[in-house]
Design a protein around this motif. Structure first.
Motif, PDB file in Angstrom:
ATOM      1  N   MET A 241       0.847  -1.195   0.000  1.00  0.00           N
ATOM      2  CA  MET A 241       0.000   0.000   0.000  1.00  0.00           C
ATOM      3  C   MET A 241       0.883   1.244   0.000  1.00  0.00           C
ATOM      4  O   MET A 241       1.860   1.324   0.742  1.00  0.00           O
ATOM      5  CB  MET A 241      -0.900   0.006   1.239  1.00  0.00           C
ATOM      6  CG  MET A 241      -1.945   1.093   1.229  1.00  0.00           C
ATOM      7  SD  MET A 241      -3.099   0.891   2.607  1.00  0.00           S
ATOM      8  CE  MET A 241      -4.176   2.275   2.293  1.00  0.00           C
ATOM      9  N   LYS A 242       0.562   2.201  -0.839  1.00  0.00           N
ATOM     10  CA  LYS A 242       1.385   3.393  -0.968  1.00  0.00           C
ATOM     11  C   LYS A 242       1.289   4.267   0.274  1.00  0.00           C
ATOM     12  O   LYS A 242       0.212   4.408   0.872  1.00  0.00           O
ATOM     13  CB  LYS A 242       0.957   4.212  -2.187  1.00  0.00           C
ATOM     14  CG  LYS A 242       1.276   3.560  -3.512  1.00  0.00           C
ATOM     15  CD  LYS A 242       0.869   4.460  -4.658  1.00  0.00           C
ATOM     16  CE  LYS A 242       1.193   3.824  -5.999  1.00  0.00           C
ATOM     17  NZ  LYS A 242       0.759   4.692  -7.127  1.00  0.00           N
ATOM     18  N   SER A 243       2.425   4.870   0.633  1.00  0.00           N
ATOM     19  CA  SER A 243       2.437   5.810   1.749  1.00  0.00           C
ATOM     20  C   SER A 243       1.825   7.139   1.301  1.00  0.00           C
ATOM     21  O   SER A 243       1.631   7.380   0.106  1.00  0.00           O
ATOM     22  CB  SER A 243       3.871   6.045   2.223  1.00  0.00           C
ATOM     23  OG  SER A 243       4.607   6.741   1.214  1.00  0.00           O
TER      24      SER A 243
ATOM     25  N   GLU B  40       4.141   8.972  -1.074  1.00  0.00           N
ATOM     26  CA  GLU B  40       4.139   8.411  -2.424  1.00  0.00           C
ATOM     27  C   GLU B  40       2.908   8.871  -3.207  1.00  0.00           C
ATOM     28  O   GLU B  40       2.993   9.202  -4.390  1.00  0.00           O
ATOM     29  CB  GLU B  40       4.167   6.881  -2.349  1.00  0.00           C
ATOM     30  CG  GLU B  40       5.506   6.306  -1.922  1.00  0.00           C
ATOM     31  CD  GLU B  40       5.454   4.793  -1.762  1.00  0.00           C
ATOM     32  OE1 GLU B  40       6.377   4.109  -2.213  1.00  0.00           O
ATOM     33  OE2 GLU B  40       4.464   4.296  -1.187  1.00  0.00           O
ATOM     34  N   LYS B  41       1.755   8.895  -2.515  1.00  0.00           N
ATOM     35  CA  LYS B  41       0.541   9.384  -3.156  1.00  0.00           C
ATOM     36  C   LYS B  41       0.680  10.853  -3.527  1.00  0.00           C
ATOM     37  O   LYS B  41       0.222  11.289  -4.592  1.00  0.00           O
ATOM     38  CB  LYS B  41      -0.650   9.191  -2.226  1.00  0.00           C
ATOM     39  CG  LYS B  41      -1.024   7.743  -1.985  1.00  0.00           C
ATOM     40  CD  LYS B  41      -2.196   7.646  -1.009  1.00  0.00           C
ATOM     41  CE  LYS B  41      -2.571   6.194  -0.727  1.00  0.00           C
ATOM     42  NZ  LYS B  41      -3.665   6.098   0.270  1.00  0.00           N
ATOM     43  N   LEU B  42       1.334  11.611  -2.643  1.00  0.00           N
ATOM     44  CA  LEU B  42       1.516  13.035  -2.885  1.00  0.00           C
ATOM     45  C   LEU B  42       2.427  13.272  -4.089  1.00  0.00           C
ATOM     46  O   LEU B  42       2.170  14.147  -4.929  1.00  0.00           O
ATOM     47  CB  LEU B  42       2.106  13.692  -1.628  1.00  0.00           C
ATOM     48  CG  LEU B  42       1.921  15.196  -1.448  1.00  0.00           C
ATOM     49  CD1 LEU B  42       0.440  15.564  -1.489  1.00  0.00           C
ATOM     50  CD2 LEU B  42       2.534  15.642  -0.125  1.00  0.00           C
ATOM     51  N   LYS B  43       3.488  12.477  -4.178  1.00  0.00           N
ATOM     52  CA  LYS B  43       4.397  12.592  -5.321  1.00  0.00           C
ATOM     53  C   LYS B  43       3.670  12.307  -6.629  1.00  0.00           C
ATOM     54  O   LYS B  43       3.813  13.041  -7.618  1.00  0.00           O
ATOM     55  CB  LYS B  43       5.576  11.632  -5.159  1.00  0.00           C
ATOM     56  CG  LYS B  43       6.618  12.043  -4.148  1.00  0.00           C
ATOM     57  CD  LYS B  43       7.772  11.047  -4.145  1.00  0.00           C
ATOM     58  CE  LYS B  43       8.844  11.443  -3.149  1.00  0.00           C
ATOM     59  NZ  LYS B  43       9.982  10.502  -3.160  1.00  0.00           N
TER      60      LYS B  43
ATOM     61  N   LEU C 131      -6.438  13.229  -0.253  1.00  0.00           N
ATOM     62  CA  LEU C 131      -5.212  13.747   0.362  1.00  0.00           C
ATOM     63  C   LEU C 131      -5.525  14.838   1.385  1.00  0.00           C
ATOM     64  O   LEU C 131      -4.930  14.887   2.463  1.00  0.00           O
ATOM     65  CB  LEU C 131      -4.276  14.286  -0.720  1.00  0.00           C
ATOM     66  CG  LEU C 131      -3.650  13.245  -1.656  1.00  0.00           C
ATOM     67  CD1 LEU C 131      -2.959  13.924  -2.829  1.00  0.00           C
ATOM     68  CD2 LEU C 131      -2.668  12.358  -0.894  1.00  0.00           C
ATOM     69  N   LEU C 132      -6.458  15.697   1.040  1.00  0.00           N
ATOM     70  CA  LEU C 132      -6.828  16.767   1.974  1.00  0.00           C
ATOM     71  C   LEU C 132      -7.485  16.210   3.229  1.00  0.00           C
ATOM     72  O   LEU C 132      -7.250  16.697   4.341  1.00  0.00           O
ATOM     73  CB  LEU C 132      -7.779  17.752   1.281  1.00  0.00           C
ATOM     74  CG  LEU C 132      -7.177  18.674   0.218  1.00  0.00           C
ATOM     75  CD1 LEU C 132      -8.281  19.431  -0.504  1.00  0.00           C
ATOM     76  CD2 LEU C 132      -6.199  19.661   0.846  1.00  0.00           C
TER      77      LEU C 132
END
Length: 475
Positions: free
Chosen positions: A1-3, A6-9, A56-57
């Protein structure tokens, strides 16, 4: 699962691929050149990107104790809506300007005094838009201590907001954004260094910013407002108005060229601008333009052709710079409708003629029965902001753009002796047009042109208007 990082990038990369982040040479809303432009309005066309942004928010929002959400108008409204739907938290909406009909509310929605509200914004440079939103929310009893933003441009906005009682939380800083894009190979080291140098040299001026936030344009002097004007003609107008102590524009709606020249000579000492309709002059010849310009230069006022351009771009280009009137060669100011979109302004901006030129966009009219809608007014104001280097001001009947002191409000329909004519023109007194309707420049036509002595009438209007302006900036 992405951190989360990583999702932000990946989100940063997706923004770049959606052309929401652009690199090159761009002019910002405040007139400063920037090597990176954030056009986050395009996100609404990418549902998956909007969904990712909301997720994300929410990671940050869930940790806050807030009861309401409010997006800064207008770009952040869909972002706030997406977060509201996922969290099932209620929203309120702030209008940029109150309606002049119905409930006349500035804040829409269901709320009670004392509730806490999280302000949502897309990009922060200075933080002024967040403070303006917080001010209006506080005005109805809603508490605002936090704001969340997609991108912090790192130019002093976070510090400025903190000094004004609002803690800013951001998903990304500009440095982070560029760093992530460098990792993906979307930009090179030269761009990274260019952005770094830009940020080091373009921090906000908090003293000037505080002045514009604590006082709207109606409370600022013309000389103070000249500092915020992006258009060279509006800058000059502010200075003329201040030095000549006049906010009077005479509408020279006469059909004889000699009459126009005589009127210009007589009222010249008392005006900041002379407004013409050159297409109604029955004996027009280009030879009248030289003497008219000489009178304007000698008496220090601006020539203003009220052409109201409204056609496809190429036609506007010809109407503006060709033909017998050749408006672009002698009139520093013209009027235009926003009805046909940006092509009208692009045509005026790119045409041959005087280098110093400005446009007044028509947002409201003094004619009874106008078909202009609230949506049209809103779109016109947005266009004025986008073309701030060309648009000198707005033609309107109410104070629409209080937080943009660099624009000039031009208001027609001023007369002392009567309230309306038999063709639908409605008139207001000099005092009401300045104090109640927000006019910076007032247009007077027949009240002066039909007067027994136009010079005496112009002097009288000048004094009444100036006295009202002095009263306005003291309040």
């Amino acid at each position: 699962m992405k951190s989360f990082e990583e999702k932000l990038k990946n989100f940063a990369k997706e923004l770049f691929e959606a052309n929401a982040i652009k690199f090159g040479e761009y002019k910002t809303k405040i007139g400063v050149m920037t090597p990176v432009y954030c056009d986050l309005r395009v996100i609404v066309s990418y549902p998956k990107l909007m969904d990712t942004l909301a997720d994300l928010l929410i990671v940050k929002v869930e940790k806050m104790n807030v009861e309401l959400l409010c997006g800064v108008p207008y770009t952040a409204l869909p972002i706030a809506t997406a977060v509201s739907l996922k969290l099932l938290k209620p929203m309120v909406m702030r209008r940029k300007e109150a309606k002049d009909y119905g409930t006349k509310k500035l804040i829409e929605g269901i709320f009670t005094a004392g509730q806490t509200c999280l302000i949502v914004e897309d990009v922060v440079t200075s933080g002024s838009s967040i403070l303006e939103t917080a001010k209006d929310l506080n005005g109805v009893g809603i508490k605002c201590t936090d704001a969340i933003v997609l991108l912090n441009r790192e130019q002093g906005g976070e510090h400025f907001l903190m000094k004004n009682g609002i803690k800013m939380h951001s998903l990304l800083t500009l440095t982070q954004m560029v760093g992530y894009l460098r990792e993906f190979g979307c930009v090179d080291d030269a761009v990274v260094e260019q952005v770094k140098s830009y940020l080091a040299n373009t921090q906000i001026d908090e003293v000037s910013l505080n002045e514009t936030i604590t006082k709207d344009r109606l409370g600022l002097s013309f000389l103070d407002r000249a500092k915020y004007a992006k258009n060279p003609v509006s800058q000059e107008l502010f200075k003329i108005m201040s030095s000549k102590q006049t906010t009077l524009c005479v509408a020279a709606d006469l059909t004889n060229s000699t009459d126009i020249l005589n009127l210009a000579e007589r009222v010249g000492p008392h005006i900041c601008a002379l407004k013409t309709h050159i297409d109604i002059v029955e004996d027009f010849h280009p030879n009248m333009l030289g003497p008219l310009q000489e009178i304007a230069n000698r008496h220090n006022f601006i020539l203003f052709e009220d052409r109201k351009f409204c056609d496809i771009g190429k036609t506007v280009e010809y109407q503006y710079s060709k033909g017998g009137g050749c408006i672009s060669s002698w009139a520093n100011l013209v009027t235009a409708h926003s009805l046909l979109g940006k092509g009208v302004l692009d045509a005026i901006k790119g045409s041959e003629g005087l280098q110093k030129r400005g446009v007044f966009l028509l947002a409201e009219t003094s004619a009874a029965g106008s078909l202009i809608t609230e949506s049209y007014v809103k779109s016109t104001l947005e266009m004025a902001e986008e073309y701030s280097d060309l648009v000198a001001g707005i033609v309107c009947q109410s104070p629409l753009f209080l937080k943009n002191p660099g624009l000039i409000q031009l208001t027609p329909g001023v007369r002392i002796d009567i309230k309306k004519d038999d063709l639908g023109q409605q008139y207001n007194s000099p005092a009401s047009i300045v104090l109640e309707r927000g006019a910076d420049i007032a247009v007077v036509g027949r009240g002066i042109t039909l007067a027994k002595d136009p010079e005496v009438a112009a002097a009288a209007y000048k004094k009444l208007l100036w006295d009202a302006y002095l009263q306005r900036i003291k309040e």
